[in-house]
Design a protein around this motif. Sequence first.
Motif, PDB file in Angstrom:
ATOM      1  N   ALA A   1      47.173  -6.229  55.694  1.00  0.00           N
ATOM      2  CA  ALA A   1      45.630  -6.109  55.715  1.00  0.00           C
ATOM      3  C   ALA A   1      44.439  -5.098  55.407  1.00  0.00           C
ATOM      4  CB  ALA A   1      45.129  -6.464  56.999  1.00  0.00           C
ATOM      5  N   LEU A   2      45.326  -3.488  55.753  1.00  0.00           N
ATOM      6  CA  LEU A   2      44.320  -2.531  55.589  1.00  0.00           C
ATOM      7  C   LEU A   2      45.117  -2.349  53.890  1.00  0.00           C
ATOM      8  CD1 LEU A   2      44.407   0.813  56.571  1.00  0.00           C
ATOM      9  CD2 LEU A   2      46.584   1.238  56.117  1.00  0.00           C
ATOM     10  N   ALA A   3      46.390  -2.421  53.308  1.00  0.00           N
ATOM     11  CA  ALA A   3      45.387  -1.837  52.408  1.00  0.00           C
ATOM     12  C   ALA A   3      45.600  -3.030  51.121  1.00  0.00           C
ATOM     13  CB  ALA A   3      47.819  -2.490  51.669  1.00  0.00           C
ATOM     14  N   ARG A   4      45.235  -4.885  51.372  1.00  0.00           N
ATOM     15  CA  ARG A   4      44.858  -5.343  49.871  1.00  0.00           C
ATOM     16  C   ARG A   4      43.270  -5.327  50.707  1.00  0.00           C
ATOM     17  NH1 ARG A   4      48.529 -10.195  51.216  1.00  0.00           N
ATOM     18  NH2 ARG A   4      50.038  -9.850  49.037  1.00  0.00           N
ATOM     19  N   TYR A   5      42.595  -4.912  51.691  1.00  0.00           N
ATOM     20  CA  TYR A   5      40.524  -5.075  52.184  1.00  0.00           C
ATOM     21  C   TYR A   5      40.845  -3.549  53.214  1.00  0.00           C
ATOM     22  CZ  TYR A   5      41.420 -10.156  50.982  1.00  0.00           C
ATOM     23  OH  TYR A   5      41.966 -11.212  50.533  1.00  0.00           O
ATOM     24  N   PRO A   6      40.455  -2.506  52.076  1.00  0.00           N
ATOM     25  CA  PRO A   6      40.774  -1.529  52.912  1.00  0.00           C
ATOM     26  C   PRO A   6      39.464  -1.083  53.534  1.00  0.00           C
ATOM     27  CG  PRO A   6      41.467  -0.748  50.493  1.00  0.00           C
ATOM     28  CD  PRO A   6      41.202  -2.495  51.083  1.00  0.00           C
ATOM     29  N   ASP A   7      38.352  -1.902  52.968  1.00  0.00           N
ATOM     30  CA  ASP A   7      37.124  -1.625  52.587  1.00  0.00           C
ATOM     31  C   ASP A   7      36.380  -2.548  54.426  1.00  0.00           C
ATOM     32  OD1 ASP A   7      37.804  -4.290  51.620  1.00  0.00           O
ATOM     33  OD2 ASP A   7      36.004  -4.682  51.333  1.00  0.00           O
ATOM     34  N   VAL A   8      37.432  -3.759  54.605  1.00  0.00           N
ATOM     35  CA  VAL A   8      37.150  -4.489  55.904  1.00  0.00           C
ATOM     36  C   VAL A   8      37.764  -3.303  57.629  1.00  0.00           C
ATOM     37  CG1 VAL A   8      37.162  -6.377  56.730  1.00  0.00           C
ATOM     38  CG2 VAL A   8      36.598  -6.351  54.731  1.00  0.00           C
ATOM     39  N   VAL A   9      39.176  -3.107  57.133  1.00  0.00           N
ATOM     40  CA  VAL A   9      40.295  -2.871  57.993  1.00  0.00           C
ATOM     41  C   VAL A   9      40.367  -0.821  57.328  1.00  0.00           C
ATOM     42  CG1 VAL A   9      42.388  -3.398  59.072  1.00  0.00           C
ATOM     43  CG2 VAL A   9      41.321  -5.101  58.104  1.00  0.00           C
ATOM     44  N   GLY A  10      40.285  -0.359  58.483  1.00  0.00           N
ATOM     45  CA  GLY A  10      40.185   1.043  57.988  1.00  0.00           C
ATOM     46  C   GLY A  10      41.203   1.722  59.375  1.00  0.00           C
ATOM     47  N   ARG A  11      41.928   0.725  60.227  1.00  0.00           N
ATOM     48  CA  ARG A  11      42.664   1.090  60.860  1.00  0.00           C
ATOM     49  C   ARG A  11      44.427   0.456  61.086  1.00  0.00           C
ATOM     50  NH1 ARG A  11      39.374   4.506  65.318  1.00  0.00           N
ATOM     51  NH2 ARG A  11      39.057   5.761  63.744  1.00  0.00           N
ATOM     52  N   ALA A  12      45.307   0.737  60.722  1.00  0.00           N
ATOM     53  CA  ALA A  12      46.642  -0.028  61.220  1.00  0.00           C
ATOM     54  C   ALA A  12      47.822   0.412  62.046  1.00  0.00           C
ATOM     55  CB  ALA A  12      47.341  -1.059  59.458  1.00  0.00           C
ATOM     56  N   LEU A  13      48.395  -0.583  62.724  1.00  0.00           N
ATOM     57  CA  LEU A  13      49.373  -0.168  64.259  1.00  0.00           C
ATOM     58  C   LEU A  13      50.696  -1.566  63.241  1.00  0.00           C
ATOM     59  CD1 LEU A  13      49.099   1.034  67.691  1.00  0.00           C
ATOM     60  CD2 LEU A  13      51.598  -0.031  66.402  1.00  0.00           C
ATOM     61  N   SER A  14      51.718  -0.605  62.934  1.00  0.00           N
ATOM     62  CA  SER A  14      52.567  -1.160  61.893  1.00  0.00           C
ATOM     63  C   SER A  14      53.957  -0.877  63.410  1.00  0.00           C
ATOM     64  CB  SER A  14      53.727  -1.187  60.603  1.00  0.00           C
ATOM     65  OG  SER A  14      54.263  -1.513  60.809  1.00  0.00           O
ATOM     66  N   GLN A  15      54.862  -2.156  63.855  1.00  0.00           N
ATOM     67  CA  GLN A  15      55.987  -1.459  64.432  1.00  0.00           C
ATOM     68  C   GLN A  15      57.197  -2.158  63.791  1.00  0.00           C
ATOM     69  OE1 GLN A  15      53.669  -2.267  68.514  1.00  0.00           O
ATOM     70  NE2 GLN A  15      54.211  -0.516  69.395  1.00  0.00           N
ATOM     71  N   SER A  16      58.064  -1.820  63.840  1.00  0.00           N
ATOM     72  CA  SER A  16      58.915  -2.361  62.770  1.00  0.00           C
ATOM     73  C   SER A  16      58.508  -3.394  61.876  1.00  0.00           C
ATOM     74  CB  SER A  16      59.674  -2.552  63.991  1.00  0.00           C
ATOM     75  OG  SER A  16      60.448  -1.507  65.216  1.00  0.00           O
ATOM     76  N   GLY A  17      57.964  -3.287  61.213  1.00  0.00           N
ATOM     77  CA  GLY A  17      58.159  -4.119  59.959  1.00  0.00           C
ATOM     78  C   GLY A  17      58.722  -4.327  58.789  1.00  0.00           C
ATOM     79  N   SER A  18      58.408  -5.810  58.546  1.00  0.00           N
ATOM     80  CA  SER A  18      59.153  -6.097  57.146  1.00  0.00           C
ATOM     81  C   SER A  18      58.758  -6.003  56.455  1.00  0.00           C
ATOM     82  CB  SER A  18      59.217  -7.692  57.734  1.00  0.00           C
ATOM     83  OG  SER A  18      59.574  -8.453  59.197  1.00  0.00           O
TER      84      SER A  18
END
Length: 415
Positions: free
Chosen positions: A312-329
Amino acid sequence: MSSSARRTPPKLARPEPAPVVSSPAITELTRRIEDQGVGPATAAFWAGAVSPIIEPVDAAPKERIVTFLWRDDDAESVLLFVNRITDERDLDASMMRRVPGTDVWHLSYRMGSDWRASYAFSAQYAGERAPWLDTADHLALRRALDAGAADPRNPLGSRNQAGQRLSIVELPDAPAQRWLAPRDGVARGTLTCREAPGDLPVRIYQPPETARCDTYPVVVFFDGEVWTGPQDVPTTLDNLIDDGLIEPCYAILIDSGGTDRRWDLLGADGSIDRWLATELLPWARREYPIGARREDVTVVGQSLGGASALLALARYPDVVGRALSQSGSVWQDEVPAAILAADLRGTRVYVEVGAQEWVLVPLHRPVVESLRAAGAEVAYVEFNGGHDYACWRGGIADGLCRLNYTIVTADSSQE
């Protein structure tokens, strides 16, 4: 869903055996059996036993010997399942030992003093087939292991995604989890069930009425049914807001459903990120006083959800400004590819993975470097644990605090 999409992570054997050791407490028990006999020695042992037994390691103050105990006079074998210590491709290594002639089953590991993990026991009795053998595939095996019994001598526990209670081993230097339990005197937010666009069930957390603002940031959680059921993230938000560690915020907790539905929603070739950016957030802003800036939006997820937060952050950085990923796949090819193609200047990311996750750790490090290269401010943490809600529930609070107030540089991000 693409028919070629892979629905399981790479199957890699544990790179080195789990650190099984002998326990001084069990050695002392066998000595007392020789001196006193089985009955008196074992009775005295159980009278004072806690589980797990935590013992120091000579000349290694940052390590402990951790001995798990199971009391059972009738079992023929007992499997100890410890998150990401047990190798599902080598279950024999996690079979507990029995002190001869007693009802004492035990297994000991030597671990760092900052370790935390969930665990459970599965016993096999005469005339029965071991429950961990009645499995047709990896997912069935995981269900069997997760259905094990909690430790009756350990009051500390958590629940897994299915709601099954597991016990927790928590060594003295494990990261503190200060914001999990309800506190007296803390104003509480409200939780409302809604149908979001596309008829997806969501739960809306509204901050306490004491927090009055014109607009609020929003935190979007995947697996909302977990974080408002087996886990209690609204209480964590209440406590963080009360302590002034995060701004008063709304939260949208998206239900992910069962295994197949979760894959369809959160698999990297799905469209949950597009739906979030183009349908969910516009709807939420019409319904609630949520800010319009990308800095007002944080997306949080674990495992598949962690990968979806990064997408979501990588594809929509104009909409999503912060991401919290825990043990992401991040073993899904779409994740690193999307990051490499992104311009993430001005965004913030908190990424954590368990040091015991031998498949994910080597994949996370290049992803983190790609996030930095794309311009994101990244906090990266390898905690001493596994793929585990017992760890993630505290990491959410840590990540939200860092994303709200700390700009992390590459020199200070490895903790």
